[in-house]
Scaffold this motif. Structure first.
Motif, PDB file in Angstrom:
ATOM      1  N   THR A 167       0.844   4.094  -3.257  1.00  0.00           N
ATOM      2  CA  THR A 167       0.906   5.605  -2.717  1.00  0.00           C
ATOM      3  C   THR A 167       2.002   6.512  -2.982  1.00  0.00           C
ATOM      4  O   THR A 167       1.998   7.599  -3.536  1.00  0.00           O
ATOM      5  N   ASN A 223       2.448   9.785  -5.392  1.00  0.00           N
ATOM      6  CA  ASN A 223       2.930  10.961  -4.872  1.00  0.00           C
ATOM      7  C   ASN A 223       4.204  11.543  -5.648  1.00  0.00           C
ATOM      8  O   ASN A 223       4.219  12.635  -5.810  1.00  0.00           O
ATOM      9  N   LYS A 239       0.840  -1.171  -0.215  1.00  0.00           N
ATOM     10  CA  LYS A 239      -0.080  -0.287   0.195  1.00  0.00           C
ATOM     11  C   LYS A 239       0.702   1.415   0.014  1.00  0.00           C
ATOM     12  O   LYS A 239       0.580   2.110  -0.640  1.00  0.00           O
ATOM     13  N   GLU A 290      -0.534   2.089  -8.361  1.00  0.00           N
ATOM     14  CA  GLU A 290      -0.740   3.132  -7.768  1.00  0.00           C
ATOM     15  C   GLU A 290      -2.044   2.678  -6.966  1.00  0.00           C
ATOM     16  O   GLU A 290      -2.248   3.291  -5.924  1.00  0.00           O
TER      17      GLU A 290
END
Length: 76
Positions: A16, A20, A12, A47
């Motif tokens: 992320t 970003n 996860k 993503e």
């Protein structure tokens, strides 16, 4: 010891962090995909954590495209 929960958290975090870093660099998913030699859908799946097991080669391609180190994408 690494357990399933830890692995899921890393996955996860990775998805992320890729998103970003991509946005920070000002890239679209298509641009990142092109720079990394991947498809846009593959980047989107990473993503969105729909692609949990990527190869080290793919990790390195993404890092080169984002100009970052692997640990920056894995560790918060």
């Amino acid at each position: 010891m690494i357990n399933e929960e830890t692995l899921n958290n890393w996955q996860k975090t990775f998805g992320t962090r890729v998103k970003n870093f991509r946005k920070f660099r000002g890239y679209t998913q298509s641009e990142l995909a092109k720079k990394a030699g991947l498809t846009k859908s593959y980047v989107g799946n990473i993503e969105q954590m729909k692609r949990p097991g990527i190869s080290i080669d793919t990790l390195l391609k993404i890092c080169i495209a984002l100009n970052c180190y692997p640990n920056e994408l894995i560790i918060e």
